[in-house]
Design an enzyme around this catalytic site. Structure first.
Site, PDB file in Angstrom:
ATOM      1  N   SER A  76       0.817  -1.216   0.000  1.00 17.85           N
ATOM      2  CA  SER A  76       0.000   0.000   0.000  1.00 17.85           C
ATOM      3  C   SER A  76       0.849   1.263   0.000  1.00 17.85           C
ATOM      4  CB  SER A  76      -0.928   0.009   1.221  1.00 17.85           C
ATOM      5  OG  SER A  76      -0.171   0.025   2.415  1.00 17.85           O
ATOM      6  N   THR A 211      -1.723   3.108   4.703  1.00 20.29           N
ATOM      7  CA  THR A 211      -0.767   4.210   4.544  1.00 20.29           C
ATOM      8  C   THR A 211       0.259   4.217   5.674  1.00 20.29           C
ATOM      9  OG1 THR A 211      -2.629   5.501   3.697  1.00 20.29           O
ATOM     10  CG2 THR A 211      -0.640   6.717   4.279  1.00 20.29           C
ATOM     11  N   THR A 229       1.740   6.884   0.366  1.00 19.43           N
ATOM     12  CA  THR A 229       0.796   5.818   0.026  1.00 19.43           C
ATOM     13  C   THR A 229       0.646   5.710  -1.484  1.00 19.43           C
ATOM     14  OG1 THR A 229      -1.468   4.998   0.389  1.00 19.43           O
ATOM     15  CG2 THR A 229      -1.199   7.367   0.074  1.00 19.43           C
ATOM     16  N   ARG A 239      -8.261  10.050  -8.329  1.00 20.56           N
ATOM     17  CA  ARG A 239      -8.676  10.111  -6.924  1.00 20.56           C
ATOM     18  C   ARG A 239      -7.495  10.442  -6.028  1.00 20.56           C
ATOM     19  NH1 ARG A 239      -7.105   7.133  -1.977  1.00 20.56           N
ATOM     20  NH2 ARG A 239      -8.931   7.103  -0.614  1.00 20.56           N
ATOM     21  N   VAL A 240      -7.719  11.342  -5.083  1.00 20.51           N
ATOM     22  CA  VAL A 240      -6.739  11.671  -4.062  1.00 20.51           C
ATOM     23  C   VAL A 240      -7.408  11.480  -2.708  1.00 20.51           C
ATOM     24  CG1 VAL A 240      -5.280  13.464  -3.046  1.00 20.51           C
ATOM     25  CG2 VAL A 240      -5.554  13.328  -5.538  1.00 20.51           C
ATOM     26  N   GLY A 241      -6.763  10.735  -1.818  1.00 19.48           N
ATOM     27  CA  GLY A 241      -7.319  10.489  -0.490  1.00 19.48           C
ATOM     28  C   GLY A 241      -6.828  11.497   0.526  1.00 19.48           C
ATOM     29  N   ASP A 242      -6.832  11.099   1.780  1.00 19.47           N
ATOM     30  CA  ASP A 242      -6.467  12.013   2.865  1.00 19.47           C
ATOM     31  C   ASP A 242      -4.967  12.174   3.047  1.00 19.47           C
ATOM     32  OD1 ASP A 242      -6.235   9.336   3.753  1.00 19.47           O
ATOM     33  OD2 ASP A 242      -6.429   9.940   5.847  1.00 19.47           O
ATOM     34  N   THR A 262      -4.610   6.859   9.196  1.00 19.52           N
ATOM     35  CA  THR A 262      -4.558   5.795   8.196  1.00 19.52           C
ATOM     36  C   THR A 262      -5.937   5.174   8.109  1.00 19.52           C
ATOM     37  OG1 THR A 262      -3.430   3.744   7.533  1.00 19.52           O
ATOM     38  CG2 THR A 262      -3.819   4.050   9.889  1.00 19.52           C
ATOM     39  N   GLY A 263      -6.293   4.711   6.924  1.00 21.68           N
ATOM     40  CA  GLY A 263      -7.612   4.102   6.781  1.00 21.68           C
ATOM     41  C   GLY A 263      -8.314   4.574   5.529  1.00 21.68           C
ATOM     42  N   ASP A 264      -9.630   4.633   5.592  1.00 20.21           N
ATOM     43  CA  ASP A 264     -10.449   5.036   4.446  1.00 20.21           C
ATOM     44  C   ASP A 264     -10.380   6.545   4.281  1.00 20.21           C
ATOM     45  OD1 ASP A 264     -12.367   5.617   2.547  1.00 20.21           O
ATOM     46  OD2 ASP A 264     -13.821   4.165   3.301  1.00 20.21           O
ATOM     47  N   GLY A 265      -9.461   6.983   3.442  1.00 18.85           N
ATOM     48  CA  GLY A 265      -9.220   8.410   3.287  1.00 18.85           C
ATOM     49  C   GLY A 265     -10.384   9.192   2.741  1.00 18.85           C
TER      50      GLY A 265
END
Length: 351
Positions: A76, A211, A229, A239-242, A262-265
């Site tokens: 990841s 992450t 990440t 797509r861009v996460g947190d 860390t997790g579902d951004g």
């Protein structure tokens, strides 16, 4: 020295505190300190020895997260991991200086393996904070980073397997054809179905978001944080996460502390958990409680989200918290301080 208590006796005292019931995941104060998400031991060691060899807090964060990029931690982080829905691996990273509040971040980075290194260059060589996409890759090349293929046999295999499973799971909703049964290309459906996204959340693999987030606090209390990440598995392109967003993926303020998530951004970034945790610590709340409070806040709106937060204040006290969901009842993270003879894997029960 005037109290007649030796340094060794103090160390033994704090080690005993770690063994007390309920002390797991709650670190006694000592500086310098390295804390990072998940059991990425080599990243912790690299950051620690960078500090010990005279490197700055930012150096430690960059090299610690960079070690995970090299090792492709859990698939990841770094190249050859989590391909998007077109089979390409792209990278996101950020680094933040808690003394100056400067941030460098990159997202949707292609062809460059050392994402955290590029993020550091954004601080050092631009007046910007965040570079994205192809332009970020061109910037990296201008800074001397080699252009390399981020796809590997493993990431290609993951992608082909996903295609053979009718592109399941994926992140589309309210489209035709039905995204829960087939691959695209998709077009928008005429009517929106709110239940579709709720049901799709239950199909997302909780192991797609591991992450690395890292907090480093130096002897003087200076704080630096960083993340790296390759994002969510089979994400929609662009797509861009947190992770690369200051206040979401990580946050540092040398007057209060640091935090990383860390997790579902896609869910966590809406709540700026890292910023909120640091602000809780600023008021005197201990790191563990600060982490728990931000997790509880997200739970009110997304009770089934997958995520965890690590927190540390400027005295060197640290803690963590996570949201309890099926398959994820404990969170493992790493810590290293003068009270620990080696990187220590910490465990907290999710709430």
């Amino acid at each position: 020295m005037g109290f007649g208590v030796s340094r060794r006796a103090l160390r033994l005292f704090f080690l005993l505190l770690l063994l007390l019931p309920g002390a797991a995941g709650k670190g006694p104060a000592a500086l310098p300190l390295v804390v990072n998400t998940w059991a990425f031991r080599k990243a912790t060691e690299t950051a620690w020895y960078t500090l010990q060899s005279g490197g700055s807090e930012l150096d430690a964060v960059e090299r610690g997260c960079g070690q995970c990029e090299i090792e492709q931690c859990d698939g990841s982080v770094g190249f050859g991991g989590n391909p998007d829905e077109h089979g390409e691996t792209t990278l996101d990273a950020m680094i933040m200086d808690g003394n100056t509040m400067e941030v460098g971040a990159v997202a949707d980075l292609r062809r460059i393996k050392n994402a955290i290194g590029v993020a550091r260059k954004v601080i050092q060589h631009t007046k910007h904070t965040f570079l994205v996409g192809e332009s970020a890759s061109l910037f990296a090349e201008s800074m001397g980073f080699p252009c390399e293929d981020l796809t590997t046999h493993n990431s290609l295999s993951i992608y082909l397997k996903w295609l053979n499973q009718s592109c399941q799971p994926n992140y589309w909703k309210n489209v035709i054809p039905d995204a829960s049964k087939s691959c695209g290309p998709y077009k928008q459906a005429k009517q929106l179905n709110s239940e579709e996204w709720i049901n799709s959340q239950k199909r997302i693999n909780i192991h797609n978001h591991d992450t690395i987030g890292m907090i480093v606090i130096g002897d003087s209390g200076s704080v630096a944080v960083g993340t790296s990440t390759n994002g969510a598995d089979h994400k929609i392109q662009g797509r861009v996460g947190d992770s690369p967003i200051a206040g979401a993926g990580a946050y540092a303020d040398s007057t209060a502390g640091g935090a990383a998530a860390t997790g579902d951004g896609d869910i966590m970034m809406r709540f700026l958990p890292s910023y909120q945790a640091v602000e809780y610590m600023r008021t005197g709340i201990d790191p563990t409680t600060a982490c728990q409070k931000v997790i509880s806040r997200i739970q009110k709106y997304a009770p089934c989200f997958f995520g965890a937060v690590i927190c540390a204040n400027t005295t060197g006290s640290y803690g963590a918290a996570c949201n309890k969901v099926p398959g994820f009842t404990q969170f493992h993270f790493m810590a290293y301080s003068p009270l620990l003879s080696q990187p220590s894997e910490q465990v907290v029960d999710c709430i």
